[in-house]
Enzyme design. Structure first.
Site, PDB file in Angstrom:
ATOM      1  N   SER A 136     -48.293   3.918  -9.807  1.00 14.61           N
ATOM      2  CA  SER A 136     -47.393   2.967  -9.158  1.00 14.61           C
ATOM      3  C   SER A 136     -47.331   3.237  -7.666  1.00 14.61           C
ATOM      4  O   SER A 136     -47.379   4.384  -7.235  1.00 14.61           O
ATOM      5  CB  SER A 136     -45.980   3.058  -9.754  1.00 14.61           C
ATOM      6  OG  SER A 136     -45.127   2.115  -9.131  1.00 14.61           O
ATOM      7  N   LYS A 208     -44.604   3.516 -17.499  1.00 13.93           N
ATOM      8  CA  LYS A 208     -44.935   2.648 -16.355  1.00 13.93           C
ATOM      9  C   LYS A 208     -44.579   1.192 -16.659  1.00 13.93           C
ATOM     10  O   LYS A 208     -44.128   0.447 -15.779  1.00 13.93           O
ATOM     11  CB  LYS A 208     -46.429   2.773 -16.036  1.00 13.93           C
ATOM     12  CG  LYS A 208     -46.974   1.766 -15.010  1.00 13.93           C
ATOM     13  CD  LYS A 208     -46.271   1.866 -13.659  1.00 13.93           C
ATOM     14  CE  LYS A 208     -47.047   1.214 -12.528  1.00 13.93           C
ATOM     15  NZ  LYS A 208     -47.705  -0.035 -12.793  1.00 13.93           N
ATOM     16  N   HIS A 211     -40.994   0.912 -16.110  1.00 11.08           N
ATOM     17  CA  HIS A 211     -40.821   0.933 -14.648  1.00 11.08           C
ATOM     18  C   HIS A 211     -40.997  -0.470 -14.096  1.00 11.08           C
ATOM     19  O   HIS A 211     -40.196  -0.956 -13.291  1.00 11.08           O
ATOM     20  CB  HIS A 211     -41.835   1.887 -14.027  1.00 11.08           C
ATOM     21  CG  HIS A 211     -42.040   1.720 -12.547  1.00 11.08           C
ATOM     22  ND1 HIS A 211     -42.761   0.672 -12.004  1.00 11.08           N
ATOM     23  CD2 HIS A 211     -41.622   2.459 -11.493  1.00 11.08           C
ATOM     24  CE1 HIS A 211     -42.777   0.762 -10.696  1.00 11.08           C
ATOM     25  NE2 HIS A 211     -42.097   1.848 -10.354  1.00 11.08           N
ATOM     26  N   ASN A 212     -42.060  -1.155 -14.533  1.00 11.58           N
ATOM     27  CA  ASN A 212     -42.328  -2.491 -14.014  1.00 11.58           C
ATOM     28  C   ASN A 212     -41.289  -3.501 -14.476  1.00 11.58           C
ATOM     29  O   ASN A 212     -40.953  -4.434 -13.755  1.00 11.58           O
ATOM     30  CB  ASN A 212     -43.728  -2.942 -14.430  1.00 11.58           C
ATOM     31  CG  ASN A 212     -44.818  -2.268 -13.616  1.00 11.58           C
ATOM     32  OD1 ASN A 212     -44.595  -1.208 -13.040  1.00 11.58           O
ATOM     33  ND2 ASN A 212     -45.982  -2.861 -13.572  1.00 11.58           N
ATOM     34  N   GLU A 215     -38.494  -3.017 -12.257  1.00 12.13           N
ATOM     35  CA  GLU A 215     -38.917  -3.602 -10.973  1.00 12.13           C
ATOM     36  C   GLU A 215     -38.684  -5.120 -10.957  1.00 12.13           C
ATOM     37  O   GLU A 215     -38.169  -5.669  -9.982  1.00 12.13           O
ATOM     38  CB  GLU A 215     -40.387  -3.275 -10.753  1.00 12.13           C
ATOM     39  CG  GLU A 215     -41.035  -3.886  -9.531  1.00 12.13           C
ATOM     40  CD  GLU A 215     -42.535  -3.625  -9.524  1.00 12.13           C
ATOM     41  OE1 GLU A 215     -43.298  -4.598  -9.304  1.00 12.13           O
ATOM     42  OE2 GLU A 215     -42.943  -2.477  -9.752  1.00 12.13           O
TER      43      GLU A 215
END
Length: 506
Positions: A136, A208, A211-212, A215
């Site tokens: 990232s 991840k 995480h996105n 986001e």
């Protein structure tokens, strides 16, 4: 470059690949790169030459998979930066045909779906060691220090760990603040690296993915605050940028707030108008937010704000239909906020964004917790928060508080139950509620901010109306229900069609 063999083979010299290669070179690793597009390899060599300033080249290239393996030390460490899906398997197949051995490591750094990684590890067992590392930080992060989420074989990690620790973003141990330096050839070596072993294969890409998803929600909520300031307060982009700069000095300090201010301050080079006013309001997405929302449904973990952020992007693409609807559908008359009330409304939006942000992270970490339980992963949530403090898109000062919360209680059930965050929402929720209510009364959509508030209120409610819902389900489908005065595992059904509606235990 010396004739001695390279330390690392790298396949894929696109934007992310090229920058990761140069990052590796900055940190003293000799890299041999391969890409089917020779223009990319030429661009890589040209960039390396430019950055070396007359010193010997640090990177070399090759023309085939066989040549790549010949130029890299055995056992081989091969890093892939290729599109997710079939290209990963195609490269692995060609590497095996070229002579890859069972103790050679192939690292997938693309945005692969985590379940695909699990299947690949099984498929290639005994043929190669398939390892993954989610990356990232975009192209700048890849070049000068990304956040890295590796997962897979422990032996492979022992070989990769020093490489990833070298190229990862770094944070100051005392303050938790990023240590950033954007100078080719001068990597940051001090501080804590934002790279940590996540767990078995697939777990890194799952983390991840979440995480996105966070986001997506974080970006959407910032956009909603912008929309309210633009619509109800009549503020110009540069004025909103200044508000964001002020917010960036406090608990909302983050990369996303910072770049939002920069975007809003930028003028279009063609029209000299604010750039944001000439950008079409149709948002794209690459799928990781959608994957997160889908996973939350599959696991049975509520992540409504992440889902709403995905829906908001989908709705934005219906531009033609929205334009027609705007001419036909009625809403409330917009009440412009008086100038003397502007600061009060801005403060309400600040607190709304802060509280909603806490809830979004609570949703994301809860999702990781339930997925880990289902998959048998042992995730270290404090460490995950720490490696997100720099290098990644959601990097923020806020993450230090999350890391501290899981340090206090590694078995914390939900972030909202940590005393610090409990108090933060208690102190700021009045403004949050007022911001959502005012936006709604003015017909300004705030789906992520409001869904986070609904999540919070539902989470703190002892008795939800699901009792009526269970009655409905039993009525039309005999789905049964549990009673409040009996053990939950005992199930009951009402004979709705019979006189007196007798109840039977199932």
């Amino acid at each position: 470059m010396s004739e001695s063999q390279c330390d690392i083979g790298f396949i894929g010299a696109g934007v992310m690949g090229k920058n990761l290669i140069l990052n590796l070179a900055d940190n003293g690793y000799r890299v041999c790169a391969f890409d089917l597009d020779h223009n990319r390899l030429n661009a890589l060599l040209e960039q390396d030459k430019k950055e070396c300033g007359g010193l010997p080249a640090r990177v070399e290239t090759c023309n085939s998979y066989t040549e790549l393996l010949a130029k890299v030390k055995a056992p081989h460490l091969i890093i892939l930066s290729v599109p997710a899906g079939a290209p990963v398997d195609d490269v692995c197949s060609k590497l095996m045909d070229a002579g890859l051995k069972a103790d050679d490591i192939v690292v997938d750094t693309g945005n692969s779906l985590w379940t695909d990684s699990v299947e690949r590890a099984k498929r290639y067992e005994g043929k190669l060691i398939f390892f993954t590392t989610a990356v990232s930080g975009g192209e700048v992060g890849a070049r000068f220090g990304p956040s890295l989420m590796p997962s897979g074989d422990r032996y492979a990690w022992s070989r990769i760990e020093p490489v990833w620790h070298a190229i990862a973003a770094k944070v100051d141990k005392a303050s938790g603040q990023p240590i950033e330096r954007f100078e080719p050839g001068s990597p940051v070596r001090e501080g804590e690296p934002c790279a940590a072993y996540i767990g078995p294969i697939g777990s890194g890409h799952y983390v991840k993915m979440v995480h996105n998803g966070i986001e997506y929600a974080d970006m959407q909520m910032i956009c909603e605050a912008y929309h309210v300031m633009r619509t109800a307060l009549g503020m110009a982009p540069e004025e909103i940028a200044e508000v964001f700069r002020e917010w960036n000095r406090g608990p909302l300090n983050s990369y996303l707030i910072n770049i939002s201010a920069e975007v809003l301050s930028t003028l279009d080079s063609v029209t000299e108008q604010p750039l944001v006013d000439v950008i079409l309001d149709r948002a794209g997405q690459k799928g990781t937010g959608l994957w997160t929302a889908m996973s939350s449904l599959e696991v049975g973990c509520p992540a409504p704000s992440i889902a709403e952020a995905v829906y908001a992007r989908s709705l934005s693409t219906r531009k033609v239909l929205r334009t027609r609807a705007a001419q036909k559908l009625q809403g409330p008359e917009l009440t412009q906020v008086a100038a003397e009330q502007r600061e009060e409304v801005i403060a309400q939006l600040h607190d709304a964004l802060y509280c909603a942000k806490i809830c979004v992270y609570a949703q994301g970490f809860d999702l990781m917790k339930l997925a880990a339980r289902e998959q048998g992963w042992q995730l270290n949530f404090s460490e995950i928060a720490r490696i997100w403090r720099a290098g990644c898109i959601i990097r923020a000062v806020f993450l230090q508080s999350i890391s501290d919360a899981y340090d206090r209680d590694p078995k914390l059930s939900n972030l909202l139950l940590d005393d610090f965050f409990t108090q933060q929402i208690a102190d700021h929720q009045a403004n949050w509620r007022q911001a959502v209510a005012s936006a709604t009364l003015n017909g300004i959509p705030v789906p992520a901010l409001s869904s986070a508030l609904n999540y919070y209120d539902a989470f703190r409610t002892v008795s939800l109306p699901a009792n009526l819902l269970q009655g409905q389900r039993d009525y039309f489908g005999a789905h049964t229900f549990a009673r409040v005065d009996q053990p939950e595992q005992r199930k009951y059904h009402v004979q709705w069609s019979e006189p007196g509606r007798p109840m039977v235990e199932i």
